[in-house]
Write an enzyme that holds these catalytic residues in place. Structure first.
Site, PDB file in Angstrom:
ATOM      1  N   LYS A  35      -0.059  13.611 -72.428  1.00 14.78           N
ATOM      2  CA  LYS A  35      -0.083  14.120 -73.826  1.00 14.78           C
ATOM      3  C   LYS A  35      -0.655  15.378 -73.761  1.00 14.78           C
ATOM      4  O   LYS A  35      -1.644  15.697 -73.031  1.00 14.78           O
ATOM      5  CB  LYS A  35      -1.005  13.050 -74.842  1.00 14.78           C
ATOM      6  CG  LYS A  35      -1.036  13.597 -76.162  1.00 14.78           C
ATOM      7  CD  LYS A  35      -1.862  12.780 -77.131  1.00 14.78           C
ATOM      8  CE  LYS A  35      -1.776  13.091 -78.443  1.00 14.78           C
ATOM      9  NZ  LYS A  35      -0.552  13.248 -79.178  1.00 14.78           N
ATOM     10  N   GLY A  70      -0.862  19.555 -76.223  1.00 20.09           N
ATOM     11  CA  GLY A  70      -0.516  20.040 -77.547  1.00 20.09           C
ATOM     12  C   GLY A  70       0.485  20.265 -78.144  1.00 20.09           C
ATOM     13  O   GLY A  70       0.484  20.190 -79.473  1.00 20.09           O
ATOM     14  N   PHE A  71       1.678  20.122 -77.553  1.00 17.73           N
ATOM     15  CA  PHE A  71       2.890  20.187 -78.138  1.00 17.73           C
ATOM     16  C   PHE A  71       3.816  18.980 -77.799  1.00 17.73           C
ATOM     17  O   PHE A  71       4.868  18.847 -78.609  1.00 17.73           O
ATOM     18  CB  PHE A  71       3.574  21.498 -77.638  1.00 17.73           C
ATOM     19  CG  PHE A  71       2.762  22.834 -78.121  1.00 17.73           C
ATOM     20  CD1 PHE A  71       3.032  23.294 -79.358  1.00 17.73           C
ATOM     21  CD2 PHE A  71       2.100  23.390 -77.127  1.00 17.73           C
ATOM     22  CE1 PHE A  71       2.305  24.581 -79.781  1.00 17.73           C
ATOM     23  CE2 PHE A  71       1.470  24.490 -77.474  1.00 17.73           C
ATOM     24  CZ  PHE A  71       1.406  24.949 -78.738  1.00 17.73           C
ATOM     25  N   ALA A  72       3.460  18.109 -76.794  1.00 17.76           N
ATOM     26  CA  ALA A  72       4.405  17.165 -76.386  1.00 17.76           C
ATOM     27  C   ALA A  72       3.739  15.906 -76.036  1.00 17.76           C
ATOM     28  O   ALA A  72       2.527  16.368 -75.509  1.00 17.76           O
ATOM     29  CB  ALA A  72       5.386  17.681 -75.437  1.00 17.76           C
ATOM     30  N   VAL A  84       4.560  12.546 -73.130  1.00 13.27           N
ATOM     31  CA  VAL A  84       5.660  12.068 -72.306  1.00 13.27           C
ATOM     32  C   VAL A  84       5.361  10.496 -72.216  1.00 13.27           C
ATOM     33  O   VAL A  84       4.430  10.026 -72.057  1.00 13.27           O
ATOM     34  CB  VAL A  84       5.629  12.649 -70.948  1.00 13.27           C
ATOM     35  CG1 VAL A  84       6.455  12.083 -69.910  1.00 13.27           C
ATOM     36  CG2 VAL A  84       5.833  14.216 -71.100  1.00 13.27           C
ATOM     37  N   LYS A 135      10.047  13.161 -72.666  1.00 19.51           N
ATOM     38  CA  LYS A 135       9.282  14.068 -73.448  1.00 19.51           C
ATOM     39  C   LYS A 135       9.598  14.368 -74.833  1.00 19.51           C
ATOM     40  O   LYS A 135      10.755  14.805 -75.172  1.00 19.51           O
ATOM     41  CB  LYS A 135       9.216  15.527 -72.680  1.00 19.51           C
ATOM     42  CG  LYS A 135       8.192  16.441 -73.247  1.00 19.51           C
ATOM     43  CD  LYS A 135       7.870  17.480 -72.036  1.00 19.51           C
ATOM     44  CE  LYS A 135       8.874  18.522 -71.827  1.00 19.51           C
ATOM     45  NZ  LYS A 135       8.470  19.698 -71.197  1.00 19.51           N
ATOM     46  N   ASP A 185       5.243  28.719 -61.691  1.00 18.62           N
ATOM     47  CA  ASP A 185       4.144  28.013 -61.720  1.00 18.62           C
ATOM     48  C   ASP A 185       4.222  27.163 -60.679  1.00 18.62           C
ATOM     49  O   ASP A 185       3.960  25.844 -60.941  1.00 18.62           O
ATOM     50  CB  ASP A 185       3.920  27.557 -62.918  1.00 18.62           C
ATOM     51  CG  ASP A 185       2.555  26.829 -63.392  1.00 18.62           C
ATOM     52  OD1 ASP A 185       1.644  27.235 -62.778  1.00 18.62           O
ATOM     53  OD2 ASP A 185       2.584  25.982 -64.148  1.00 18.62           O
TER      54      ASP A 185
END
Length: 787
Positions: free
Chosen positions: A22, A24-26, A28, A43, A139
């Site tokens: 978990k 801030g925006f999503a 899974v 997701k 990344d």
């Protein structure tokens, strides 16, 4: 098109199971497709959050890139759909989770070089596939490499990936995970596919050593090490591993080994015999068949603003994306800090937290990041004393001798580069502070000597550090960097911080632009600009707020005003230019004799338009094509005495026509207040001590400070480059920054003047003869320094 017919197009067609991660925006979840009975990871991206922050286009960017990819070393995106509340991404499930978690929890030790070579081969094969389609991942880290059921490595999380229009296209965005981010990205220079190569080098180092090469306790210090490319190569690694790591972690991106050459490197021969051969071949016509067209609307190039998850029971990768320097970006950065706080964006992780990009100036987050969860091992791991310090060997190359005293210690850098720490304690029997412990560190940081001079009594504090004791026992007091006992680590860290502070104040490159004199410091991060108008631009470590000062030394609080915008724009241009100059000179220095050095260096000169013809010395040849002058002043000479000021105000006629006792006393005082000492201090200016006790420092930038003794009223007078003189009655904290910066040099100046010889009588007479007897405002006298 994507083969989506076998997967459900609504969330009801999936059996959603437990939560995997978990952010801030999503969130899974593990799920099972009711059509195919295949386990997947779904997701769910909250549309309210991404719309509220203007990140909708960035989500589409991630989906657009990821949906085109199909390769054995890339986590597959099966399909995607949305409803009124969420965007759903149906992803391949990696049953064995993150590589980072597997190494730390399942193995609890680094990989063997053979296993590391196998992992590296699979990652490089996936990156070659991405780069062949001009996709830069940006990344690559252990948290974004997932392990399938058969232990095959999968590249995941394309939230920071970007599509390049051509292979040599460059970007300026600062983004990524600090331990794996490249120097050019940290420095906000243009970067391309070579940034992924650097991450591969960090990956290999982490696999065989057990911790990232630039790992520290704080994000800021990690980024400092990345910029300087300072890392320690363990002695237990093979020659092939060391060679490949060094070639991958070249500071100059143009010098890094290519991914194709990585696969041919001798280190890769260590790969296990049963390892899978690379499945990448960009020369095959069918290679592009896997690169399929994305569904939905095409979006402009940019970063995704979401947090992605794709591993079994993984924690979030927790990165805050930076905004592309493009007009196509439409996010609202002001809302991000609020969302981070409300939705728990900063969650502890065993891997280094990502660097918060310039969306918030609150340094509290930095402290949180630096205080938790930065150990390379989990809590269950045993931290042995054999582990090395979390600070690289210090280096004092090019640093000038200096000495600084704190409450409990005196720190010095000697002429040959040695660092000396003298720890001070109060001895009641002697009723004074005494030096009780001494730590001496060589200029390269490798040799450490620790001893107690005159045990029980200590040594008195002197102007210079005491000489090394000849009776020091070998293995009890002399250590190398790798064998330093943990009880002495704080001493070493103390010295390293002192050296870092000196580096942040030592110019490496001095550059004269059309508007300002610029200093790029030795740490390659701190940057200062002194505008010819009197304004100042100060840029320090990443995450700290940029500081701008106007012509009067006042801090500009509104960085959006036109004046500040112009200063910031010019400052960024000059900073990038200085970084490029430094990289070019370092490259030239590497190819030349190692005994030769290019630094420190001065580039350019102050524009000649700022200096009038009348300000130049007659008959002198200006070897640097530049003459600095102090501005007009009502003081007839460089001497700051009340009699001289009075003489100037009354005019020359009043002096010649008046024979009163007061006038004679003034003339006598003026004649007596002559220079008795004068020295040229490198990197500071010319310091003069007058017979009445006044100390004047004429700085190389044309400004001047005069320290007036208490018997004459006290305080100081500061004259700016543009001719404005200001008197300050006290040395308090309300002084402008320009004055405080110059006052910081005064202890050194006074110490040098104290040791300087007196001027000869001939020199005094010459100075008196050159000093005007009287001056009127219509005929000002200029004090000039030719550099």
């Amino acid at each position: 098109m994507l083969p989506v017919r076998n997967y459900g197009e609504t969330i009801e067609e999936y059996e959603v199971q437990h939560l995997l991660g978990k952010g801030g925006f999503a969130s899974v979840y593990k799920a099972r497709c009711r059509r195919t009975y295949q386990d997947v990871a779904i997701k769910m991206i909250d549309k309210k959050l991404i719309h509220g922050t203007g990140l909708s286009s960035r989500v589409r960017q991630e989906v657009e890139i990821h949906s085109r990819l199909k390769h054995p070393s890339v986590l597959q995106l099966y399909t995607f759909f949305q409803d009124a509340n969420y965007v759903y991404l149906v992803l391949e499930l990696a049953h064995n989770g993150e590589l980072h978690r597997y190494m730390n929890q399942q193995m609890s030790h680094p990989f063997t070089e053979a296993d590391a070579a196998t992992i590296l081969q699979q990652v490089v094969a996936g990156l070659l596939y991405l780069h062949s389609h001009n996709i830069m991942h940006r990344d690559i880290s252990l948290s974004n490499l997932l392990l399938s059921k058969d232990m095959h490595v999968k590249i995941a999380d394309f939230g920071l990936a970007t599509q390049l229009k051509r292979p040599d296209e460059k970007h300026m965005t600062m983004c990524g995970t600090p331990n794996f981010i490249s120097p050019e990205v940290v420095s906000r220079l243009s970067h391309g596919l070579a940034a992924d190569v650097w991450s591969v080098g960090c990956l290999l180092y982490t696999l065989v050593v057990g911790r990232p090469p630039f790992d520290t306790d704080a994000v800021q210090s990690t980024l400092n090490k990345v910029v300087m490319s300072e890392f320690i190569m363990p002695t237990h690694l093979s020659f092939e591993a060391c060679d490949l790591i060094e070639k991958l972690l070249k500071k100059n991106p143009h010098e890094r080994i290519s991914l194709e050459q990585v696969l041919r490197h001798p280190f890769m021969s260590k790969r296990s015999a049963g390892a899978e051969e690379p499945q990448y071949n960009s020369s095959k016509p069918g290679a592009c068949d896997f690169y399929m067209e994305a569904q939905g609307q095409s979006v402009a190039s940019g970063d995704s603003g979401i947090v992605t998850f794709a591993s079994n029971e993984s924690r979030s990768s927790q990165r805050l994306r930076s905004i592309e320097k493009s007009a196509q970006s439409s996010s609202n950065p002001q809302m991000l800090p609020q969302i981070q706080e409300e939705y728990g964006y900063w969650q502890p992780s065993t891997e280094h937290k990502p660097y918060p990009m310039p969306l918030s100036s609150d340094n509290a987050e930095w402290e949180r990041l630096g205080s938790k969860g930065n150990q390379p091992h989990t809590a269950a791991s045993v931290i042995t004393e054999e582990q090395q310090m979390r600070v690289p060997p210090l280096n004092t190359i090019r640093l000038q001798p200096t000495r600084y005293k704190t409450k409990n210690a005196i720190m010095s850098i000697l002429r040959h580069g040695e660092v000396v720490l003298e720890f001070v304690k109060f001895r009641s029997k002697l009723n004074e502070d005494r030096v009780t412990d001494i730590c001496r560190i060589s200029g390269d940081g490798r040799r450490i000597i620790i001893y107690q001079p005159d045990p029980g009594r200590g040594l008195p504090i002197r102007e210079q550090p005491p000489p090394p004791e000849s009776h020091i026992a070998g293995d009890k007091s002399v250590y190398n960097y790798d064998s330093l006992p943990s009880k002495h680590w704080k001493k070493y860290l103390y010295a390293a911080r002192f050296v870092g502070l000196v580096k942040s104040k030592t110019p490496k490159i001095t550059y004269f632009s059309s508007l300002a004199k610029c200093h790029l410091m030795e740490n390659m991060i701190d940057f200062e600009m002194s505008y010819y108008s009197g304004a100042k631009y100060v840029k320090t470590s990443p995450g700290e707020e940029l500081k701008l000062y106007n012509n009067y030394g006042m801090l500009l609080s509104d960085l959006a005003c036109p004046e500040a915008k112009k200063m910031i724009e010019h400052g960024n241009e000059c900073f990038s230019h200085c970084i490029n100059i430094c990289n070019a000179l370092e490259l030239a220095q590497q190819s030349a004799d190692s005994r030769n050095t290019c630094f420190p260096v001065t580039i350019g000169r102050r524009p000649l338009t700022d200096v009038s013809h009348s300000q130049r010395f007659d008959g002198l040849r200006d070897t640097t094509n530049i003459a600095y002058s102090t501005p007009k002043s009502h003081q007839g000479s460089i001497n700051f005495s009340m009699s001289t000021i009075s003489s100037v105000q009354n005019g020359s006629e009043s002096v010649s026509s008046t024979h009163s006792h007061a006038s004679r006393a003034q003339i006598q005082a003026s004649q007596q207040n002559v220079p008795i000492k004068r020295i040229n201090i490198p990197d500071v200016g010319i310091a003069t001590e007058l017979s009445h006790g006044i100390v004047q420092v004429q700085f190389y930038d044309g400004s001047m400070i005069s320290l007036i003794p208490e018997i004459q009223g006290g305080g100081l007078t500061y004259t700016q480059c543009n001719g404005v003189s200001t008197y300050f009655p006290k040395y308090d904290g309300d002084l402008p920054l320009a004055v405080r910066d110059r006052l910081a040099q005064i202890p050194q100046v006074k110490l040098r003047l104290k040791c300087a010889p007196l001027l000869s009588n001939h020199r005094k007479a010459d100075n008196i003869a050159m000093t005007p007897k009287s001056t009127t405002p219509s005929t000002p006298c200029y004090n000039r320094i030719v550099l």
